[in-house]
Write an enzyme that holds these catalytic residues in place. Structure first.
Site, short mmCIF file in Angstrom:
data_model
loop_
_atom_site.label_atom_id
_atom_site.label_comp_id
_atom_site.label_asym_id
_atom_site.label_seq_id
_atom_site.Cartn_x
_atom_site.Cartn_y
_atom_site.Cartn_z
N ASP A 33 0.83 -1.20 0.00
CA ASP A 33 0.00 0.00 0.00
C ASP A 33 0.87 1.25 0.00
O ASP A 33 1.67 1.46 0.91
CB ASP A 33 -0.92 0.01 1.23
CG ASP A 33 -1.88 1.17 1.22
OD1 ASP A 33 -3.01 0.99 0.71
OD2 ASP A 33 -1.51 2.27 1.69
N ASN B 58 -1.19 3.26 16.58
CA ASN B 58 -1.59 4.65 16.83
C ASN B 58 -0.42 5.61 16.63
O ASN B 58 -0.16 6.50 17.44
CB ASN B 58 -2.22 4.82 18.20
CG ASN B 58 -3.67 4.35 18.23
OD1 ASN B 58 -4.01 3.41 18.95
ND2 ASN B 58 -4.53 4.96 17.43
N SER B 59 0.32 5.39 15.56
CA SER B 59 1.47 6.18 15.10
C SER B 59 2.67 6.11 16.03
O SER B 59 3.56 6.95 15.97
CB SER B 59 1.10 7.64 14.79
OG SER B 59 0.91 8.42 15.93
N GLY B 60 2.72 5.09 16.90
CA GLY B 60 3.96 4.87 17.63
C GLY B 60 3.86 4.31 19.03
O GLY B 60 4.61 3.41 19.40
N ILE B 61 2.94 4.81 19.84
CA ILE B 61 2.97 4.50 21.26
C ILE B 61 2.73 3.02 21.56
O ILE B 61 3.26 2.48 22.55
CB ILE B 61 1.98 5.39 22.05
CG1 ILE B 61 2.29 5.29 23.55
CG2 ILE B 61 0.53 5.04 21.71
CD1 ILE B 61 1.60 6.35 24.39
N LYS C 45 -3.29 5.60 -3.98
CA LYS C 45 -4.33 6.55 -3.59
C LYS C 45 -4.44 7.70 -4.57
O LYS C 45 -3.49 8.01 -5.29
CB LYS C 45 -4.04 7.05 -2.17
CG LYS C 45 -3.89 5.90 -1.16
CD LYS C 45 -3.52 6.40 0.23
CE LYS C 45 -3.34 5.23 1.18
NZ LYS C 45 -2.12 4.44 0.90
N TYR D 142 3.20 10.10 -0.16
CA TYR D 142 4.34 9.59 0.59
C TYR D 142 5.66 9.97 -0.11
O TYR D 142 6.09 9.32 -1.06
CB TYR D 142 4.27 8.07 0.76
CG TYR D 142 3.01 7.55 1.41
CD1 TYR D 142 2.19 8.37 2.17
CD2 TYR D 142 2.62 6.22 1.25
CE1 TYR D 142 1.03 7.90 2.76
CE2 TYR D 142 1.47 5.73 1.84
CZ TYR D 142 0.67 6.58 2.59
OH TYR D 142 -0.47 6.08 3.16
N ALA E 169 3.93 0.71 19.85
CA ALA E 169 5.18 0.03 19.51
C ALA E 169 6.27 0.36 20.52
O ALA E 169 7.00 -0.52 20.97
CB ALA E 169 5.63 0.43 18.10
#
Length: 332
Positions: A56, A230-233, A87, A61, A235
């Site tokens: 994807d 959620n964009s990082g937390i 996209k 990007y 992980a």
């Protein structure tokens, strides 16, 4: 219980079958930090060698850099070995040396992404994506981030996608965005095969569960999940500077993650494995597409789905109110 990353599921009413784990290609565009073209190709090739088939990307990007690198990596790969998603909704305008604004992508190509949901803009964006991706068809085409452009997206962009689908140059029509509420509107007003939803069905946020996901099951719209950390937390854990929805995590989110981590520690469960496996447990969800900047991260994303998580782990999260009691879990 574990999840097979290579199990294939049908995508809506199409003939496409995607692996449960795919590759999100924001890193190929240099999101937050750049990577070499050689490294980008290695990441894609490692994903293929593991058996993943869903890739994807988007013009946004790296202002075309992600598509360009993905196209190079896939150029010699038989076309039936992969499912390609990109996209539309932003056209790329040459910057001519001007400042390119917000630097979410490092060293982007010399273009500025500009929102354009017009019929002609969609067709132009699609043709330019084909060139960067070095292919003559795209399997899944998402209308990208139409949050402030719903009317134009459904009245102009959607008919363009219908035309492309009728011509056979795309197979699946989709919308990709971070909110679930507008996806409900799209589901009622168009004939969509799938949706890409970022960050709204995770260990921390199950807001899409009540209305959107049951509607998608009813209408046979497959859901692909991005942003499952959620964009990082989810992980990194609740450490200083942890990101939540692309910003520093607020105190209440940090505290909630600390409580989830305490349960993870008690059962010796990886937070990342829990986040990935939870996301795939809902029957509406077809695949997840975490990003990867290195071959090691590709391997990790794959192994996270195969780590055993005891049923008691999920039961305790629900008992403590850290997870909706009615949320489907890998425990069943």
């Amino acid at each position: 219980m574990t999840i097979n990353p290579l199990k294939k599921k049908s995508l809506g009413n199409t003939s496409l079958e995607v692996t449960r784990l795919g590759l999100g290609c924001t890193s190929l565009g240099g999101m937050y930090e750049d990577m070499s073209e050689e490294q980008a190709v290695k990441v894609v090739h490692r994903s293929l060698s593991l058996g993943l088939n869903l890739f994807d990307t988007a013009p946004f990007y790296g202002s075309g850099k992600s598509e360009q690198r993905l196209g190079k990596a896939l150029a010699e790969i038989p076309r039936d070995r992969f499912i390609l998603a990109t996209k539309v909704g932003r056209t790329l305008v040459p910057t001519l040396g001007k400042d390119r604004g917000k630097k979410i992508f490092v060293n982007p190509l010399p273009f500025q992404p500009i929102f354009d949901f017009s019929y002609d803009g969609i067709m132009r964006s699609f043709e330019e994506s084909l060139t960067r991706l070095r292919c003559d068809r795209i399997d899944i085409l998402h209308i990208h981030d139409p949050d402030d452009h719903y009317t134009e997206a459904i009245e102009s962009a959607y008919p363009a996608l219908e035309k492309l689908r009728s011509q056979g140059v795309i197979q699946a029509i989709s919308v990709g965005m971070k909110q679930w509420e507008m996806l409900v509107r799209f589901a009622h007003e168009g004939d969509f095969d799938c949706f890409l939803l970022a960050g709204r069905y995770t260990l921390l946020d199950q807001s899409a569960m009540a209305e959107l996901l049951p509607l998608c099951i009813k209408k046979n719209i497959s859901v692909i999940l991005g942003g499952t950390y959620n964009s990082g937390i989810l992980a990194t854990g609740a450490q200083p500077g942890a990101k939540y929805d692309y910003a520093d995590a607020p105190l209440e989110i940090l505290e909630r993650v600390r409580q989830i981590e305490a349960v993870c520690d008690r059962y010796q469960v990886s937070l990342k494995a829990a986040a990935s496996q939870f996301a795939l447990a809902h029957p509406a969800v077809t695949a997840i597409i975490p990003g990867a900047a290195t071959v090691e991260q590709v391997n990790e994303n794959f192994s996270l789905l195969q780590q055993k998580i005891p049923d008691e782990f999920w039961a305790e999260l629900q008992l403590k109110g850290l997870l909706r009691k009615d949320a489907p879990t890998p425990a069943g």
